[in-house]
Design an enzyme around this catalytic site. Structure first.
Site, PDB file in Angstrom:
ATOM      1  N   LYS A  74       9.836  -9.203   4.091  1.00  0.00           N
ATOM      2  CA  LYS A  74      10.856  -9.900   4.892  1.00  0.00           C
ATOM      3  C   LYS A  74      11.534 -10.920   4.008  1.00  0.00           C
ATOM      4  CE  LYS A  74      12.199  -9.930   9.254  1.00  0.00           C
ATOM      5  NZ  LYS A  74      11.990  -8.834  10.219  1.00  0.00           N
ATOM      6  N   HIS A 113       0.841  -1.198   0.000  1.00  0.00           N
ATOM      7  CA  HIS A 113       0.000   0.000   0.000  1.00  0.00           C
ATOM      8  C   HIS A 113       0.870   1.239   0.000  1.00  0.00           C
ATOM      9  CE1 HIS A 113       1.080  -0.635   4.136  1.00  0.00           C
ATOM     10  NE2 HIS A 113       0.665   0.581   4.445  1.00  0.00           N
ATOM     11  N   LYS A 142       3.784  -2.984  11.766  1.00  0.00           N
ATOM     12  CA  LYS A 142       4.753  -2.156  12.496  1.00  0.00           C
ATOM     13  C   LYS A 142       4.934  -0.807  11.802  1.00  0.00           C
ATOM     14  CE  LYS A 142       8.270  -4.888  13.271  1.00  0.00           C
ATOM     15  NZ  LYS A 142       9.575  -5.549  13.379  1.00  0.00           N
ATOM     16  N   ASP A 158       3.899   5.087  11.720  1.00  0.00           N
ATOM     17  CA  ASP A 158       3.913   6.078  10.639  1.00  0.00           C
ATOM     18  C   ASP A 158       5.208   6.110   9.849  1.00  0.00           C
ATOM     19  OD1 ASP A 158       1.445   7.185  10.360  1.00  0.00           O
ATOM     20  OD2 ASP A 158       1.704   8.589  12.019  1.00  0.00           O
TER      21      ASP A 158
HETATM   22  N1  GLU Z   1      14.643  -6.591  10.937  1.00  0.00           N
HETATM   23  C1  GLU Z   1      14.164  -5.469  11.637  1.00  0.00           C
HETATM   24  C2  GLU Z   1      12.710  -5.689  12.070  1.00  0.00           C
HETATM   25  O1  GLU Z   1      12.268  -6.795  12.207  1.00  0.00           O
HETATM   26  C3  GLU Z   1      14.389  -4.152  10.893  1.00  0.00           C
HETATM   27  C4  GLU Z   1      13.710  -4.018   9.575  1.00  0.00           C
HETATM   28  C5  GLU Z   1      14.140  -2.805   8.776  1.00  0.00           C
HETATM   29  O2  GLU Z   1      14.879  -1.981   9.278  1.00  0.00           O
HETATM   30  O3  GLU Z   1      13.707  -2.719   7.629  1.00  0.00           O
HETATM   31  O4  GLU Z   1      11.997  -4.771  12.359  1.00  0.00           O
END
Ligand code: GLU
Length: 474
Positions: free
Chosen positions: A109, A68, A97, A102
């Site tokens: 991932k 999005h 998250k 924001d």
């Molecule tokens: N691996 C971290 C997490 O689970 C950081 C992810 C990131 O900085 O993109 O939030």
């Protein structure tokens, strides 16, 4: 809403059940909710690497849970236990998250099925560069599409290799540095990224302790000072969280649980010393100033105020949830409390500060790094000395009106903001605001019984608004 919490389910199902609980409190279209809940796409790749004359095949994934907002964002995990379901669950958590705090990114991932301890540095570089190439050629890496970062088993070193591989395959991309975050400073990284997730955990806890009503609800009182804390996992997140809590907040880290056992010292452990011992000895066993327990996991049930699981998913589950004695669980890892465990803990009045909120510090500072890379300038470079000049004028004005500013204070006022100051300030602001929104929803909604449900509801609402505004057609 009642959901099956009487049996243990997979990590992915656990995340989805949390989604369902939150979704039930929202008035959004069912079709859209289902779309948000599921992973949009996942790429699985098998690739060969010749190591010491022998061909080895590796398997890896990159999942995009939501787009999005672009780029989609999330770490790459190296672990011998990683699988597609785990990567999908972690990608989903990234979406929630980012929305919650924001950060204008979708959720993604990656994972590589590997035990990094079994390979030397050169082999790791070869494997990482090859994995990066496989992702780059399918457009799973790019500053405007998908931006990896460190996760379990990876760090600055791997990010440098991925960024360098990206640069060599996309030589004309002026924003190539923004294609990866968590890079070393000398390669476009940002001050404060390494400590970011751990510091974020502390800033989240500090904000929690600013609200007496919430503190009382967790059967606690006062501030973080003197609180007895058990930390599970002294990796990057656990180490920084524990160190900051002990050194800046006066909390007592009474136990540390690691893969080879646990250390207990009711007077508080010296985190730096434990960490140095762990690095040198590849474990905590043999640390002099503490009692050692071979069955480290038993200490998850130790007497304390706050338990910080900072290792991996599923640590607190149906087996041990009833025996956990902490009053507050601060989820520094992703998914450490299972859905089934959560129901048991809730029943017992144990409060959970959820992962989607509490460990967002990493991605928040990744966002700052990405902005730095796209703007091609370090934060503070333009204004720091100018600010110092203005502050100097202000001090002169005060002094010339006959008031004396004490030397120590004057030195502090004089200082312009460095990059690290701005990063920490931005992170602090983000963590404070996010918790204020979570608690507002928690206290005001009659059917929301946990911070997790409140946080997830806020996140789903934001993602749904984005999709609604965007429309579902290309
Ligand atoms: N691996 C971290 C997490 O689970 C950081 C992810 C990131 O900085 O993109 O939030």
């Amino acid at each position: 809403m009642t959901l099956p919490a009487d049996k243990e389910v997979s990590f992915k199902e656990s995340v989805n059940l949390c989604f369902d609980l939150a979704r039930a409190t929202l008035d959004i279209e069912e079709g859209l909710a289902q779309y948000i809940r599921n992973v949009n796409n996942v790429y699985q790749v098998r690739f060969p690497v010749k190591l010491n004359g022998i061909i080895e095949t590796f398997i890896g994934w990159r999942a995009v849970h939501s787009d999005h907002k672009l780029p989609a964002k999330g770490g790459i995990r190296y672990s011998p236990a990683v699988n597609q379901d785990e990567v999908e669950a972690l990608a989903a958590l990234m979406s929630y998250k980012c929305a919650l705090v924001d950060v204008p990114f979708g959720g993604s991932k990656g994972g590589l099925l590997i035990d990094p301890r079994k390979y030397d540095r050169d082999s790791m570089e070869k494997i990482t560069r090859r994995f990066a190439f496989e992702l780059i050629r399918k457009d799973y890496i790019g500053s405007g599409t998908n931006v990896p970062a460190p996760d379990m088993g990876t760090g600055q070193r791997e990010m440098a290799w991925i960024a360098s591989t990206y640069q060599s395959h996309r030589p004309g991309d002026i924003d190539h540095l923004g294609a990866v975050t968590g890079k070393p400073i000398s390669m476009g990284g940002i001050q404060g990224r390494v400590e970011a997730t751990g510091r974020g955990v502390v800033l989240g806890l500090r904000e929690f302790f600013r609200h007496p009503e919430d503190v009382k609800n967790a059967q606690l009182e006062g501030t973080l000072e003197g609180k007895k804390i058990i930390v599970q996992g002294l990796g990057n997140v656990g180490y920084h969280a524990a160190k900051i809590l002990a050194e800046e907040d006066g909390a007592k880290i009474i136990a540390i649980i690691e893969f080879d056992g646990a250390l207990l010292n009711p007077d508080g452990l010296d985190i730096e010393k434990v960490y140095q011992h762990k690095v040198a000895m590849q474990g905590v066993k043999g640390f002099p100033d503490a009692q050692y327990f071979e069955d480290g996991q038993a200490l998850l049930e130790g007497e304390c105020d706050i338990l910080i699981p900072a290792a991996m998913e599923g640590t607190i589950n149906q087996q041990n949830a009833a025996k956990v004695r902490a009053k507050l669980i601060a989820e520094a890892a992703n998914g450490p409390v299972t859905f089934a465990a959560q129901a048991i803990l809730h029943e017992r009045g144990v409060v959970i500060l959820p992962d989607v909120y509490l460990n967002a510090g990493g991605v928040v500072v990744s966002y700052f790094e990405w902005i730095k890379n796209l703007s091609h300038i370090r934060f503070g470079r333009m204004q720091r000395r100018w600010e110092e000049g203005q502050n100097e004028l202000l001090l002169q004005a005060i002094q010339s009106s006959g008031h004396r500013v004490p030397e120590a204070l004057s030195r502090k006022i004089h200082l312009g903001a460095r990059e690290i100051d701005l990063v920490r300030s931005g992170l602090d602001d983000t963590m404070r605001i996010a918790f204020q929104h979570i608690r507002e929803r928690y206290w005001s909604h009659p059917h929301i019984e946990s911070y997790r449900t409140a946080a997830m509801a806020l996140a789903i609402e934001k993602i749904s608004t984005s999709y609604q505004i965007m429309g579902v057609y290309p």
